[in-house]
Design an enzyme around this catalytic site. Sequence first.
Site, short mmCIF file in Angstrom:
data_model
loop_
_atom_site.label_atom_id
_atom_site.label_comp_id
_atom_site.label_asym_id
_atom_site.label_seq_id
_atom_site.Cartn_x
_atom_site.Cartn_y
_atom_site.Cartn_z
CB SER A 69 -0.96 0.01 1.20
OG SER A 69 -2.08 -0.79 0.94
CE LYS A 72 -4.54 1.86 -0.94
NZ LYS A 72 -4.07 0.59 -0.40
CB SER A 134 -4.74 2.20 3.65
OG SER A 134 -3.85 1.62 2.73
#
Length: 406
Positions: A69, A72, A134
């Site tokens: 993640s 991101k 997230s």
Amino acid sequence: MSEKLYQKTPHRSIVIASVVSALALFFVTGHEAGAQSFQTIAPTAILVDSDTRAVLFEKNADELVAPASMAKIMTAEVVFNELKNGRLRMDSEFTISVNAWKKGGAGSGGSAMFANVNTAIRLEDLLRGLIVQSGNDAAIALAEGISGTEENFARLMNDRARQIGLTKSTFRNSTGYSDPEQKVTVRELAALSRFVIEAYPDLYKMFGEREFTWNKIRQQNRNPLLAMDIGADGLKTGNVDESGYGLSGSAVQNGQRLIVVVNGLKTARDRAAESRKLLEWGFRSYEPHLLFEAGQVVGDAQVFGGDRRSLALVSERPVRVLVRRGEGERLSARIVYQGPLKAPIRKGAQVARIEVTRGDMKALEMPLYASEDVEVGTLPQRAFDGLLEVSTGWVRRAISDAFSGI
């Protein structure tokens, strides 16, 4: 006084000017410092001072790893850039598609914003869903809303990555989901994090928000550093099976910002502990020293075909270097540029850079700019420079050929 060295390249020479006059500032009383004293169980890690770009610690920092993640951060950068250039507004609306809902929503098993399918959501809320929670559903909705498909958005991510100087990292989706071709280095994740912090100071504040509620579901920011009393204000965590637990974080103490990236840890607890230890060690172990004020002459560069033979170089920002507290260490400095510089040259043009190294690690790299205009020289001046360049070129080739046989 500066010593000019030349390295052979396929095109022009790279001129390296040792900053002899400044070297006295780089010696701290005591013994010369040895190798990195900090140890971490993180398989890959880096600690960088944001202002000086100094690498304070690194371990396998150029190894390609899955970002999870932490990808991101790149997704957010693309959106921030669209906002900055006026192609999007905070009140722009994006629809949660069936794909975004199925692939990234509540039933997907990953982190989610818990957005409802076929609902229109303001960009500002999607950004918080992406950054604070997230949310994979938020990431996919943003990708589809901006580029039509995640595949198209990934191409945009890679274009932006190259534009801001990430040469090794490759992105294949907006979420960080596992993909054999989606790889980054912790060094480039640190560079990306620093870019986001510096280029979008107002939008970056979202990374420091502790919680966000959407669809009546309140979620805490997943970054464990924010709950610690260490001055942390961002950025993102990540975890997929192939890479383990990772984190890109930043903290500020006494006006100094450090950026830490770790990856490959076995547990979330290890991730939090190693990130904190690195930051605390960095703040405790290093202090900044001013070498040159903003606008002060740092060195000079040779000029070809101009109305003068050399050009004074300055930095737009103060030139500071970090040194170890209470320990002596020796750093070396040099000015590097493609040269000699060819006239005309305009005042303020970026023409060189200063590099300071601490052993094998780069302690500082900053651009240097022309302090004044250099106009094209007279015909006799250009002719003399041409003869000089030809003669020194023969010398450089002779030296190169001599050493090539050793």
